[in-house]
Design a protein around this motif. Structure first.
Motif: not given
Length: 320
Positions: A87, A306, A96
């Motif tokens: 993250l 997200y 990502l």
């Protein structure tokens, strides 16, 4: 979402192959195994679609192949350390997972070359230990990736900081910001291996230890609370005592009737806002957006949407 690359297999790979076949890029019989022919077809499709031709079917490539569909999302696998790093690494690199583990950049900041989820670099001497560990523990994997170029990289690592910096300059373009191929693709391939990702997780251990201490100090017990404190350790270093006093005072104002989960959420919002307000003025809102994204479990940071529970398995469940 899940990314598909060399070694992937299953129904989704079969769908990818059929879509590539329909588009005229895949000439073999679809078999559900992502091998060299599939990778070559993906690269050609990406080039024709004006995408980065890395041979990996991630969100952008999937969207081009299946514009009216979405793959079934799967939370990132791995232990809590790995998911916290993925993250924060995505915030740091703008990519990502797993691409954040393989992000490579040139000398844009005077550090020669930066690589990985936390952008370890040659200038500060933080990247050399990771690469040396890879070559010591997984020489077979490194040899497969770098081939005859491995000896050049070995020399750079063994020659001290100056040699590493000179090597970095020699493999990037005139702008000093971009690593040139084939080195860029070789490093990217390295960062996508499970072996190097495990090394990255271990190399972030100090941040994770700091996150554990912060969670203990502020009473956080959830996976998302742990992720918030890990991100504070990476982006902000810690929480100054003056800010800690404000946070604890805010905590005392919370209603005693809140559930454990609602209390955790309220406390994360307080920490997110107070830590952001203590940042340099130019970065306050950036820090706030990033920290509140973790606290709330959803948000948009640097243009990326997200959903922490869905993408990273970071929810309000217990971290223990």
């Amino acid at each position: 979402m899940t990314s598909y690359r060399i070694g992937s297999s299953g129904d989704d790979v079969m769908r990818i192959q059929k879509a590539l076949q329909d588009a005229g890029f895949y000439l073999s019989q679809p078999d559900g195994v992502f091998g060299p022919n599939t990778e070559a077809a993906v690269r050609n499709f990406q080039a024709a679609s004006e995408l980065g031709a890395d041979g990996i079917v991630g969100p952008a490539t999937w969207g081009k192949l299946f514009p009216s569909q979405s793959p079934a999302p799967a939370p990132l696998s791995g232990n809590l350390d790995t998911r916290c790093l993925a993250l924060t690494g995505s915030f740091e690199t703008g990519r990502l997972s797993p691409e954040c583990f393989a992000c490579v950049a040139g000398n844009f900041d005077g550090q020669g070359m930066s690589f990985g989820a936390l952008q370890w670099n040659f200038g500060q001497g933080t990247l050399q230990p990771l690469l040396k560990q890879m070559f010591t523990n997984h020489l077979d994997v490194a040899t497969t990736i770098f081939g005859s170029s491995l000896s050049q990289l070995h020399q750079a690592l063994n020659g001290g900081r100056d040699a590493a910096m000179s090597f970095a300059v020699s493999i990037q373009d005139s702008s000093g910001k971009n690593i040139k191929d084939p080195w860029k693709q070789m490093f990217k391939s390295l960062g996508l291996t499970p072996e190097f990702q495990a090394i990255e997780v271990l190399s972030a251990a100090a941040y994770y230890g700091r996150a554990l201490n912060l969670c203990k100090n502020y009473g956080f017990w959830t996976r998302r609370g742990r992720a918030l404190m890990f991100d504070i350790g990476v982006q902000n270093g810690s929480i100054p005592d003056s800010v800690k006093s404000l946070i604890l005072n805010d905590f005392r104002q919370l209603s005693q009737s809140l559930s454990a989960e609602d209390t955790e959420l309220a406390k994360m919002r307080i920490v997110a806002n107070r830590r952001a307000e203590a940042a340099r003025p130019a970065f306050v809102e950036d820090v706030r957006r990033r920290k509140l994204c973790i606290a709330e479990g959803k948000g948009v940071v640097h243009g990326i949407t997200y959903d922490l529970a869905r993408q990273f398995g970071l929810d309000l469940g217990s971290a223990d």
